[in-house]
Write an enzyme that holds these catalytic residues in place. Sequence first.
Site, mmCIF file in Angstrom:
data_model
loop_
_atom_site.group_PDB
_atom_site.id
_atom_site.type_symbol
_atom_site.label_atom_id
_atom_site.label_comp_id
_atom_site.label_asym_id
_atom_site.label_seq_id
_atom_site.Cartn_x
_atom_site.Cartn_y
_atom_site.Cartn_z
ATOM 1 N N GLY A 1 0.830 -1.192 0.000
ATOM 2 C CA GLY A 1 0.000 0.000 0.000
ATOM 3 C C GLY A 1 0.865 1.242 0.000
ATOM 4 N N CYS B 1 5.124 -6.381 1.662
ATOM 5 C CA CYS B 1 5.555 -4.981 1.708
ATOM 6 C C CYS B 1 4.819 -4.218 2.817
ATOM 7 C CB CYS B 1 5.399 -4.332 0.339
ATOM 8 S SG CYS B 1 6.460 -2.901 0.143
ATOM 9 N N TYR B 2 3.873 -3.331 2.489
ATOM 10 C CA TYR B 2 3.126 -2.647 3.560
ATOM 11 C C TYR B 2 2.551 -3.684 4.526
ATOM 12 C CZ TYR B 2 -0.119 0.509 5.942
ATOM 13 O OH TYR B 2 -0.795 1.231 6.900
ATOM 14 N N HIS C 1 7.565 -7.769 -3.828
ATOM 15 C CA HIS C 1 6.239 -8.022 -4.408
ATOM 16 C C HIS C 1 6.238 -9.295 -5.258
ATOM 17 C CE1 HIS C 1 4.101 -4.306 -3.333
ATOM 18 N NE2 HIS C 1 5.313 -3.776 -3.338
ATOM 19 N N GLU D 1 3.775 -10.777 -6.563
ATOM 20 C CA GLU D 1 2.666 -10.805 -7.528
ATOM 21 C C GLU D 1 3.028 -10.198 -8.880
ATOM 22 O OE1 GLU D 1 2.975 -8.990 -4.847
ATOM 23 O OE2 GLU D 1 1.982 -7.045 -4.957
ATOM 24 N N ASP E 1 -18.888 -10.690 -22.938
ATOM 25 C CA ASP E 1 -19.436 -10.762 -21.586
ATOM 26 C C ASP E 1 -20.947 -10.999 -21.583
ATOM 27 O OD1 ASP E 1 -16.841 -10.107 -21.100
ATOM 28 O OD2 ASP E 1 -17.250 -8.026 -20.549
ATOM 29 N N SER E 2 -21.686 -10.210 -22.372
ATOM 30 C CA SER E 2 -23.140 -10.370 -22.335
ATOM 31 C C SER E 2 -23.548 -11.712 -22.944
ATOM 32 C CB SER E 2 -23.842 -9.206 -23.038
ATOM 33 O OG SER E 2 -23.523 -9.162 -24.412
ATOM 34 N N LYS F 1 -11.342 -11.440 -17.132
ATOM 35 C CA LYS F 1 -11.696 -11.598 -18.546
ATOM 36 C C LYS F 1 -11.259 -12.954 -19.111
ATOM 37 C CE LYS F 1 -13.342 -9.463 -22.245
ATOM 38 N NZ LYS F 1 -14.515 -8.579 -22.269
ATOM 39 N N ASP G 1 -8.916 9.254 -63.706
ATOM 40 C CA ASP G 1 -8.654 10.571 -64.311
ATOM 41 C C ASP G 1 -9.576 11.677 -63.818
ATOM 42 O OD1 ASP G 1 -6.524 9.618 -65.702
ATOM 43 O OD2 ASP G 1 -7.703 9.145 -67.514
ATOM 44 N N GLU H 1 -9.938 4.894 -28.453
ATOM 45 C CA GLU H 1 -10.946 5.435 -29.367
ATOM 46 C C GLU H 1 -10.604 6.887 -29.699
ATOM 47 O OE1 GLU H 1 -13.438 3.775 -30.716
ATOM 48 O OE2 GLU H 1 -13.343 1.944 -29.521
HETATM 49 N N1 GLN Z 1 4.430 2.722 1.727
HETATM 50 C C1 GLN Z 1 5.293 1.671 2.179
HETATM 51 C C2 GLN Z 1 6.745 1.954 1.832
HETATM 52 O O1 GLN Z 1 7.046 2.855 1.088
HETATM 53 C C3 GLN Z 1 4.869 0.353 1.545
HETATM 54 C C4 GLN Z 1 5.124 0.294 0.064
HETATM 55 C C5 GLN Z 1 4.475 -0.886 -0.587
HETATM 56 O O2 GLN Z 1 3.681 -1.605 0.008
HETATM 57 N N2 GLN Z 1 4.786 -1.078 -1.852
HETATM 58 O O3 GLN Z 1 7.601 1.270 2.308
#
Ligand code: GLN
Length: 523
Positions: A60, A87-88, A174, A176, A233-234, A379, A460, A521
């Site tokens: 975060g 992380c956070y 991270h 992910e 989707d629909s 998706k 022409d 678009e």
């Molecule tokens: N804000 C926190 C930091 O700067 C966490 C960052 C994060 O979760 N990517 O360390």
Amino acid sequence: MSEEVSKVFDTILVLDFGSQYSHLITRRLREFNIYAEMLPCTQKISELSWKPKGVILSGGPYSVYEDGAPHVDHDVFALNVPILGICYGMQELAWINGKQVARGEKREYGPATLNVVDKECPLFQGVDHSRVWMSHGDKLHGLPTGFKVIATSDNSPYCGISHESKSIYGIQFHPEVTHSTHGKILLKNFAVDICHAAQNWTMENFIDTEIQRIRNLVGPTAEVIGAVSGGVDSTVASKLMTEAIGDRFHALLVDNGVLRLNEAAMVKETLGDGLGINLTVVDASEEFLTKLKGVEDPEKKRKIIGNTFIHVFEREAAKIKPRDGKDIEFLLQGTLYPDVIESISFKGPSQTIKTHHNVGGLLEDMKLKLIEPLRELFKDEVRHLGELLGIPHDLVWRHPFPGPGIAIRVLGEVTESQVQIARLADYIYIEEIKKAGLYNKIAQAFACLLPVKSVGVMGDQRTYEQVIALRAIETSDFMTADWFPFEHDFLKRVASRIVNEVDGVARVTYDITSKPPATVEWE
Ligand code: GLN
């Protein structure tokens, strides 16, 4: 819906602290057939109606020590399930257990090499020495009470920590993001080996669960209505409804006069005749085109089309008489998980829930209840579901098409003849793309008609006709995009066909702008 799914499938709960990557945690787990669901970090654990197999605290943008920084509900620890802080999320674990977090001397952003200290740790099996991605400014400056170091990196003595006796882990990087080369494996290790979540989240299983859920929700007699557009989707949502309640589901296609060439007929054939969906096609082209007369402003065009759609849909829906003599009770909508994520994602104290403009109006005016069978799906999952439901491959992999349709691809005033030029040129362009085997390599392609005239010469004779602009983009998420590098011969062929076959066009150009600064678009 989420509740039902989480009761049937083992679920990893992702608590979102506002990182731009949070939804990727969910995605990565689902790639391993593990069901994961994201909720805002402010979620009260006592208000959950299901028990997660494990919890992940996301990254975060905040600093845990700031006033007003978001904090997790402490009841999460009473669940007695494994917890992973990213992380956070890890800084939050450290803050709760001794406040050992402060601003680092410099931000760390970019790659680092993971050095696993605890070789037995189940989290890191198959991940040692891999590249991991860092993005933080704060750091731990000591071990939280009761924790030990399980991994380091050159810059982070606390790259990975775990509780001495409980199943609680924290990592500074991270996993992910794809820049963390083995991050997926780490997330799978957590979910499968540490949380013991079953890997049974498949679209095959989802179909059965979802059909049952729809039947329970709708009951034995009530009826459902939904708009179809010819899009993925629909169509998938409608086919699923048909499987669940048959003809008690009514699909409505409103031909707004700005659909693609032969679209209404194509939808009737594929959805109605082919897929057995109870479909009504309403030709309201004249009504739409009359309202669009003289309007040049793109925002006004969009509003007119949206409002006219609501009006026509309500009028036509009123003509459908359910068998039990009552009114239609439900409205089907093909909402996908990214829209849900956008509305629940933690962005501070005020959260806004976005309802699609059209649907919002219909729900209020017609007193309908919303039914959203694709609400949990990304998706690619919807496409997979579509294939399993027997929807033709070409439709499942169709490029997205905007609601206001060709009206925003005819720049300036929309008239029937202008729409006809744009849709013919578009048809030829797409046909050539398919012939060249490029359709699936391109995320979206279309032709638009520019409101400028240009001088040409044909047989022409001097001509003075309009310009077609072609656009084709590559992108993974539509947030950023680049133009597609066609071979020159391909462009030559398309340009020549359009000028020769479409009356009113004297010149063809290819749009070589990326997004940003341009949008996909033109209007
Ligand atoms: N804000 C926190 C930091 O700067 C966490 C960052 C994060 O979760 N990517 O360390």
